[in-house]
Design an enzyme around this catalytic site. Sequence first.
Site, PDB file in Angstrom:
ATOM      1  N   LEU A 129       7.060 -22.328 -33.895  1.00  0.00           N
ATOM      2  CA  LEU A 129       6.971 -23.779 -34.122  1.00  0.00           C
ATOM      3  C   LEU A 129       8.195 -24.321 -34.846  1.00  0.00           C
ATOM      4  CD1 LEU A 129       3.373 -24.668 -35.331  1.00  0.00           C
ATOM      5  CD2 LEU A 129       4.400 -25.030 -33.109  1.00  0.00           C
ATOM      6  N   LYS A 130       8.896 -23.443 -35.524  1.00  0.00           N
ATOM      7  CA  LYS A 130      10.090 -23.832 -36.305  1.00  0.00           C
ATOM      8  C   LYS A 130       9.837 -25.086 -37.128  1.00  0.00           C
ATOM      9  CE  LYS A 130      13.770 -21.656 -33.704  1.00  0.00           C
ATOM     10  NZ  LYS A 130      13.203 -21.418 -32.387  1.00  0.00           N
ATOM     11  N   ARG A 175      21.552 -10.136 -25.981  1.00  0.00           N
ATOM     12  CA  ARG A 175      22.023 -10.155 -24.594  1.00  0.00           C
ATOM     13  C   ARG A 175      22.343  -8.748 -24.115  1.00  0.00           C
ATOM     14  NH1 ARG A 175      20.020 -14.232 -24.767  1.00  0.00           N
ATOM     15  NH2 ARG A 175      20.640 -16.286 -24.052  1.00  0.00           N
ATOM     16  N   ARG A 234      15.720 -15.265 -21.697  1.00  0.00           N
ATOM     17  CA  ARG A 234      16.255 -15.350 -20.337  1.00  0.00           C
ATOM     18  C   ARG A 234      16.700 -14.024 -19.729  1.00  0.00           C
ATOM     19  NH1 ARG A 234      19.500 -20.575 -22.283  1.00  0.00           N
ATOM     20  NH2 ARG A 234      19.224 -19.363 -24.190  1.00  0.00           N
TER      21      ARG A 234
HETATM   22  O1  C5P Z   1      16.722 -16.917 -23.650  1.00  0.00           O
HETATM   23  P1  C5P Z   1      17.077 -16.435 -25.010  1.00  0.00           P
HETATM   24  O2  C5P Z   1      17.018 -14.932 -25.151  1.00  0.00           O
HETATM   25  O3  C5P Z   1      18.377 -17.026 -25.531  1.00  0.00           O
HETATM   26  O4  C5P Z   1      15.897 -17.007 -25.938  1.00  0.00           O
HETATM   27  C1  C5P Z   1      15.907 -16.907 -27.318  1.00  0.00           C
HETATM   28  C2  C5P Z   1      14.621 -17.448 -27.874  1.00  0.00           C
HETATM   29  O5  C5P Z   1      14.633 -17.298 -29.288  1.00  0.00           O
HETATM   30  C3  C5P Z   1      14.383 -18.925 -27.592  1.00  0.00           C
HETATM   31  O6  C5P Z   1      12.984 -19.083 -27.377  1.00  0.00           O
HETATM   32  C4  C5P Z   1      14.799 -19.622 -28.870  1.00  0.00           C
HETATM   33  O7  C5P Z   1      14.039 -20.778 -29.122  1.00  0.00           O
HETATM   34  C5  C5P Z   1      14.501 -18.557 -29.926  1.00  0.00           C
HETATM   35  N1  C5P Z   1      15.328 -18.588 -31.129  1.00  0.00           N
HETATM   36  C6  C5P Z   1      16.706 -18.476 -31.100  1.00  0.00           C
HETATM   37  N2  C5P Z   1      17.438 -18.529 -32.261  1.00  0.00           N
HETATM   38  C7  C5P Z   1      16.830 -18.646 -33.428  1.00  0.00           C
HETATM   39  C8  C5P Z   1      15.443 -18.734 -33.489  1.00  0.00           C
HETATM   40  C9  C5P Z   1      14.720 -18.678 -32.299  1.00  0.00           C
HETATM   41  O8  C5P Z   1      17.274 -18.333 -30.028  1.00  0.00           O
HETATM   42  N3  C5P Z   1      17.541 -18.630 -34.538  1.00  0.00           N
END
Ligand code: C5P
Length: 224
Positions: free
Chosen positions: A62-63, A175, A204
């Site tokens: 929810l941040k 990644r 992703r």
């Molecule tokens: O697709 P990807 O791997 O970039 O998704 C990262 C997920 O982590 C997203 O749901 C994003 O909202 C969440 N997130 C983030 N960075 C943060 C906290 C949460 O990317 N510092």
Amino acid sequence: MKKNKVFVACDTTNINKIKKIINETQSSKLKVGYKFGLEFLNSKNGRTFVSRIKNKTVFADLKLHDIPNTCASAIKAIKDLKVDYLTMHISSGLDALRAAKKVSGKIKLIGVTILTSLDNKALREIGFNKDVKKIVLDQAKLANKAKLDAIVCSAQEVKIVKKVFKKEIITPGIRFSSNTNDQKRTLTPKEAYRNGADWLVIGRDITKGNIKKNVEKLIDHLNQ
Ligand code: C5P
């Protein structure tokens, strides 16, 4: 052997896609939890779907970022979902963190440090002039003071956070493909675990394209 832990970020409004993500990420080699964020929890049927999930580790991203009373009230309002983890921005301040912790009960309250989509240049644009690593260290100290249960930070900052915060560390910005998308402070899954992350958040790189193949690719990467 202990299994590597991964939260799969279920970032879509499509219930069928969510079901597919859950089905296709089942693996005997990983411990998989599911993260539902602003997109799904704000969608028409998202909240009800999450309330019905059984026997899975569920993370409500929810941040929260608000004054103490509003953060605490929002946590009370979401308690019926019985999620395992919930996030709030540490930059809400110590009073808000303490107010949230007071009402969070069994839910593990996770403090979010500087978003992984921000670098030093982007931080200066919003008026934060210290180096990102210094800010994250200060935020980790605050999370410790407020007795939060976990921290979300970039895998690049795990070692810094660990100096002052001894509980769970969860790292997004992961990644194992070459596309970083909107993320700036990224590392590979292997690097993140090596730095000491307890859980990775991966969106992703798992959910786009062939999900089963992506999970296999992740497992291969971890075994290399
Ligand atoms: O697709 P990807 O791997 O970039 O998704 C990262 C997920 O982590 C997203 O749901 C994003 O909202 C969440 N997130 C983030 N960075 C943060 C906290 C949460 O990317 N510092």
